[in-house]
Motif scaffolding. Structure first.
Motif, mmCIF file in Angstrom:
data_model
loop_
_atom_site.group_PDB
_atom_site.id
_atom_site.type_symbol
_atom_site.label_atom_id
_atom_site.label_comp_id
_atom_site.label_asym_id
_atom_site.label_seq_id
_atom_site.Cartn_x
_atom_site.Cartn_y
_atom_site.Cartn_z
ATOM 1 N N THR A 81 0.997 -1.260 -0.140
ATOM 2 C CA THR A 81 -0.252 -0.170 -0.205
ATOM 3 C C THR A 81 0.987 1.518 0.158
ATOM 4 O OG1 THR A 81 -2.344 -1.121 1.187
ATOM 5 C CG2 THR A 81 -1.273 1.393 1.506
ATOM 6 N N HIS A 83 1.077 5.440 0.275
ATOM 7 C CA HIS A 83 -0.598 6.784 0.400
ATOM 8 C C HIS A 83 0.967 7.899 -0.320
ATOM 9 C CE1 HIS A 83 -3.560 5.530 2.891
ATOM 10 N NE2 HIS A 83 -2.411 4.489 3.081
ATOM 11 N N LEU A 85 1.830 11.517 -0.350
ATOM 12 C CA LEU A 85 1.841 13.078 -0.124
ATOM 13 C C LEU A 85 2.308 14.094 -0.774
ATOM 14 C CD1 LEU A 85 4.159 11.259 2.207
ATOM 15 C CD2 LEU A 85 1.733 11.397 3.028
ATOM 16 N N THR A 86 3.440 14.355 -1.363
ATOM 17 C CA THR A 86 3.535 14.975 -2.173
ATOM 18 C C THR A 86 4.202 14.670 -3.650
ATOM 19 O OG1 THR A 86 6.071 15.055 -1.131
ATOM 20 C CG2 THR A 86 4.019 16.732 -0.135
ATOM 21 N N GLU A 98 12.250 0.298 7.583
ATOM 22 C CA GLU A 98 12.418 -0.235 8.140
ATOM 23 C C GLU A 98 11.675 -1.925 8.437
ATOM 24 O OE1 GLU A 98 9.898 0.052 12.901
ATOM 25 O OE2 GLU A 98 9.237 1.243 10.960
ATOM 26 N N THR A 108 7.040 -8.688 7.195
ATOM 27 C CA THR A 108 6.026 -7.251 6.935
ATOM 28 C C THR A 108 7.145 -5.833 7.195
ATOM 29 O OG1 THR A 108 4.173 -7.967 7.861
ATOM 30 C CG2 THR A 108 4.477 -5.549 7.916
ATOM 31 N N GLN A 110 8.011 -1.653 5.394
ATOM 32 C CA GLN A 110 7.608 0.510 5.598
ATOM 33 C C GLN A 110 8.728 0.828 4.986
ATOM 34 O OE1 GLN A 110 5.788 2.418 8.837
ATOM 35 N NE2 GLN A 110 7.780 3.787 8.983
ATOM 36 N N ARG A 127 4.889 7.144 1.540
ATOM 37 C CA ARG A 127 4.913 6.708 2.843
ATOM 38 C C ARG A 127 3.965 4.885 2.391
ATOM 39 N NH1 ARG A 127 5.735 7.084 8.899
ATOM 40 N NH2 ARG A 127 6.871 8.272 7.719
ATOM 41 N N VAL A 128 4.968 3.672 2.876
ATOM 42 C CA VAL A 128 4.829 2.613 1.728
ATOM 43 C C VAL A 128 4.277 1.724 3.803
ATOM 44 C CG1 VAL A 128 5.246 0.518 0.693
ATOM 45 C CG2 VAL A 128 5.267 3.082 -0.610
ATOM 46 N N LEU A 129 3.591 0.560 3.351
ATOM 47 C CA LEU A 129 3.593 -0.819 4.467
ATOM 48 C C LEU A 129 3.406 -1.605 3.573
ATOM 49 C CD1 LEU A 129 3.149 -1.029 6.962
ATOM 50 C CD2 LEU A 129 0.742 -0.435 7.112
ATOM 51 N N ALA A 130 3.740 -2.176 3.528
ATOM 52 C CA ALA A 130 4.246 -3.789 2.940
ATOM 53 C C ALA A 130 4.158 -4.799 3.572
ATOM 54 C CB ALA A 130 4.655 -3.615 1.479
ATOM 55 N N VAL A 242 -4.489 8.762 -3.712
ATOM 56 C CA VAL A 242 -4.719 8.850 -2.404
ATOM 57 C C VAL A 242 -4.107 8.391 -2.121
ATOM 58 C CG1 VAL A 242 -5.415 9.369 -0.718
ATOM 59 C CG2 VAL A 242 -6.206 11.137 -2.678
ATOM 60 N N GLU A 243 -4.279 6.942 -2.481
ATOM 61 C CA GLU A 243 -3.752 5.709 -2.092
ATOM 62 C C GLU A 243 -3.739 4.329 -2.839
ATOM 63 O OE1 GLU A 243 -4.991 1.504 -0.684
ATOM 64 O OE2 GLU A 243 -6.500 3.276 -1.213
ATOM 65 N N THR A 245 -3.087 0.730 -4.110
ATOM 66 C CA THR A 245 -3.079 -1.093 -2.873
ATOM 67 C C THR A 245 -2.720 -2.189 -3.975
ATOM 68 O OG1 THR A 245 -3.980 -0.746 -0.213
ATOM 69 C CG2 THR A 245 -3.715 -3.398 -0.960
ATOM 70 N N HIS B 83 -1.742 -3.905 8.533
ATOM 71 C CA HIS B 83 -1.355 -5.021 8.082
ATOM 72 C C HIS B 83 -0.970 -6.316 9.737
ATOM 73 C CE1 HIS B 83 0.984 -4.725 4.503
ATOM 74 N NE2 HIS B 83 -0.402 -4.006 4.716
ATOM 75 N N ARG B 101 1.791 13.725 7.078
ATOM 76 C CA ARG B 101 2.282 15.022 6.286
ATOM 77 C C ARG B 101 -0.186 15.768 6.784
ATOM 78 N NH1 ARG B 101 -0.342 16.027 1.992
ATOM 79 N NH2 ARG B 101 -0.288 18.257 0.900
ATOM 80 N N LEU B 129 -1.293 2.418 7.963
ATOM 81 C CA LEU B 129 -0.976 3.193 7.562
ATOM 82 C C LEU B 129 -2.495 4.026 6.740
ATOM 83 C CD1 LEU B 129 1.272 5.773 5.737
ATOM 84 C CD2 LEU B 129 1.258 3.628 4.096
#
Lengths: 297, 297
Positions: A81, A83, A85-86, A98, A108, A110, A127-130, A242-243, A245, B83, B101, B129
């Motif tokens: 996923t 998001h 941001l800019t 991380e 898992t 980010q 920003r990513v979370l996976a 915006v997001e 996944t 997650h 943000r 997130l």
């Protein structure tokens, strides 16, 4: 040009991430996959993957996905996923990762893509979370009821060269047009001649221009590669993500993909894009969904 | 019992988050919404929202979503991804938030739910997130092609009391059954009597047992409230969620929701659940998708 291969193609060269060797006392140790491990990567975002002036969101996701594939204990993005941001700019950037949890079959983590703005301040772009795993280690047990949408053959679909002059189209000045071997289903290409279907669909054959076959990383590109479904709804203007996944479900077979995108709910200034990616062996290899803002032009 | 209201119901009481007042020198300052701000919340996870021994993923998402609603500059989750790392336990937990943000109309943040295990070590349960906004500030401009699935009236659907003894059902010892006013479409309840449809669908009317109307937070509960679609595929066993993403698209009207869940691709040990949530005014108020592992029983 000679057919490129996975690992030796413009997509591979333009998504290179270089792990920084940490100094003494740093949290990051190369090769460490323990929970909580931090790492940083230098990247050089290429303007060759831009649409008008914006870098393609799928290209950026692939760059981040490549860094996480190095940082985590498992190689393949199962679910990722982002998001946005800019607006990311072509040029140098840093990805910080991380490792959140390392399990036997899933890891898992980010990641954060940052750039330095004109004033020298650091600005976070994405920003990513996976969660990653190993697609090659999964049982080949399929009980799917999903079927690919019918669409005309590649030869009977429309490429960038087929777009008329002076229309919003793939054949504008966007650099990314030269990266893709993409042909749209004529039923979802009417917007290019002012006749959108109004249904909110977009369907295409999708390959890379240099003939590189697909892998899990290029599937991250594929889930955000087609023109916005908003065009098929008769809207012009900008539809920033915006997001997004993506679920990567299988390694793709060699050959072109078929990508199907559908928007069913344009409401209150936002819309969803639902994406299916099918490979040449009729396997559903990826599913995507994004939430995008509708900024009418 | 007297009908509960939003803000005064068991769902509200069991999702309370209490912001820690930071000590001197801390990064976290109450009320600060600037980018990079950190905060921490104490929560007490209630066993009343458990299925067998596991806390419901939607309940946990709602607790995390409530903390982010306090930590960020905007109140409502527009898109939120969780997650699920390790099994959350009833009892004390801490949620740590980071404001990533803060924009004019959207704020992005992350949250982490942690608990202390028997050995005194801190274990992360869930990483989230999300991007928040203000649903009340959006234009009421809807051009949707989505339509709710036909289903029988609430009175003609099946509640927990209708389940036969000795079958896998909602009417087992799970505490959460007492929290929900849920009735399944009989067409997707055949698994309770050993006759699953095989289609991978689950449809239900969904309310809270104490009559509390829905709001964006309880929609986070609704997207993960129904029995697993795996039951309708004829599978038993456990289907733990790896990742769940919910888009909250509108404030729900008062009254029960209809929740439609579909799985089309069970492959390689994983499946997706696609969820639509419709309110009593026939508005599509939420969309969800999760990736779950199939652990056959």
């Amino acid at each position: 040009m000679a057919q490129a291969t996975i690992g030796n193609s413009e997509f591979d060269r333009d998504t290179v991430v270089t792990r920084r060797v940490p100094g003494p006392g740093s949290d990051a140790e190369p090769g460490a996959d323990h929970t909580g491990a931090l790492a940083a990567y230098d990247v050089d975002l290429s303007a060759r993957w831009s649409i008008l002036k914006a870098l393609n969101g799928g290209y950026l996701l692939a760059v981040l996905g490549r860094a996480l594939g190095d940082a985590l204990a498992h190689p393949d993005p199962f679910t990722i996923t982002a998001h946005y941001l800019t607006a990311s700019q072509p040029g140098p950037a840093v990805i910080r990762t991380e490792s959140i949890r390392t399990g036997r079959t899933l890891s898992t983590g980010q990641a954060s893509l940052v750039q330095t703005d004109e004033s020298g301040a650091e600005v976070e772009r994405i920003r990513v979370l996976a969660t990653y795993g190993d697609l090659g280690a999964l049982p080949n047990d399929v009980r799917t009821a999903a079927t690919p949408h019918a669409m005309p053959s590649y030869e009977n679909c429309l490429g960038a060269d087929d777009a008329p002059d002076g229309q919003p189209s793939l054949a504008n000045s966007s650099e990314i047009v030269g990266r893709f071997d993409m042909r749209l289903d004529p039923a979802t290409a009417g917007w290019a001649i002012g006749q959108p279907s109004g249904l909110g669909d977009m369907r295409a054959w999708f390959g890379l221009a240099d003939g590189r076959d697909h892998d899990p990383l290029s599937l991250l590109l594929a889930v955000d590669a087609l023109p916005p479904t908003a065009f098929d709804l008769g809207l012009s203007g900008w539809v920033p993500t915006v997001e997004l996944t993506a679920h990567i479900r299988r390694r793709p077979a060699p050959g072109r993909l078929r990508v199907f995108v559908a928007t069913r709910n344009l409401a209150c200034g936002f819309l969803e894009e639902d994406t299916q990616v099918w490979d040449s062996a009729d396997q559903l290899v990826a599913q995507g969904r994004q939430l995008a803002r509708v900024k009418l032009g």
